[in-house]
Design an enzyme around this catalytic site. Structure first.
Site, PDB file in Angstrom:
ATOM      1  N   CYS A  50       3.141  -4.943   6.587  1.00 33.76           N
ATOM      2  CA  CYS A  50       2.733  -4.531   5.246  1.00 33.76           C
ATOM      3  C   CYS A  50       3.936  -4.002   4.477  1.00 33.76           C
ATOM      4  CB  CYS A  50       1.656  -3.452   5.308  1.00 33.76           C
ATOM      5  SG  CYS A  50       0.017  -4.096   5.694  1.00 33.76           S
TER       6      CYS A  50
ATOM      7  N   HIS B  72       0.822  -1.214   0.000  1.00 35.70           N
ATOM      8  CA  HIS B  72       0.000   0.000   0.000  1.00 35.70           C
ATOM      9  C   HIS B  72       0.850   1.255   0.000  1.00 35.70           C
ATOM     10  CE1 HIS B  72       0.683   0.900   4.289  1.00 35.70           C
ATOM     11  NE2 HIS B  72       0.485  -0.380   4.554  1.00 35.70           N
TER      12      HIS B  72
END
Length: 167
Positions: free
Chosen positions: A143, A127
């Site tokens: 992440c 992301h």
């Protein structure tokens, strides 16, 4: 007399090391073109291309204790995604005196940034970020973090079903 405008103040942020800006590089891995390979030790994401080349982007990866590896497929793609921090993250951050919302709508303030690519059935994703100066570091809860302009570029180049290899 003309009124003088006050000097614009900009918060001084560390600049990103140019090594982490997108570039074409030689790539000799066994993965076929169209595969994403994430090197969590060097903090690079490679989009494998034909003829021994790849598009390389700098990424932020899992901080110590949050490293992981494996192979997944992109199962979803979202523009300006909403964020629902996992309960375990909310609890962990609260213990440090940092209170996270249970839900945050997509937008400039959202830590997921401009795009998100969801990995398999995990809570991990590739992301964007509202903290671009963290790219190149071990900074996340697992992440893979990219500059917003880079995740937008990658988002346009890959589809749901793309293989992602995290090493």
């Amino acid at each position: 007399a003309a009124v003088q405008q006050p000097a614009r103040r900009t918060a001084m942020r560390p600049q990103i090391n140019p090594i982490y800006l997108p570039q074409e590089v030689a790539f000799d891995g066994p993965q076929k073109p169209g595969t994403i390979v994430i090197d969590t030790h060097q903090n690079f994401l490679y989009l494998v291309e034909k003829d021994g080349k790849a598009r390389r982007y700098g990424v932020g990866t899992g901080k110590p204790g949050f490293e992981w590896s494996g192979t997944h497929k992109i199962t979803d793609k979202r523009v300006w995604p909403d964020w629902r921090p996992p309960a375990v993250m909310i609890k962990r951050e609260a213990a440090k005196g940092r209170y996270l919302p249970t839900y945050l709508a997509g937008g400039e303030e959202n830590p997921l940034g401009a795009r998100a690519l969801y990995l398999g059935t995990t809570e991990y994703r590739i992301h964007g970020t509202n903290q671009p100066w963290t790219i190149g570091g071990a900074v996340s809860s697992g992440c893979i973090r990219m500059r917003n302009e880079d995740v937008v570029d990658l988002y346009e180049r890959v589809n749901v079903g793309t293989t992602v290899v995290v090493i």
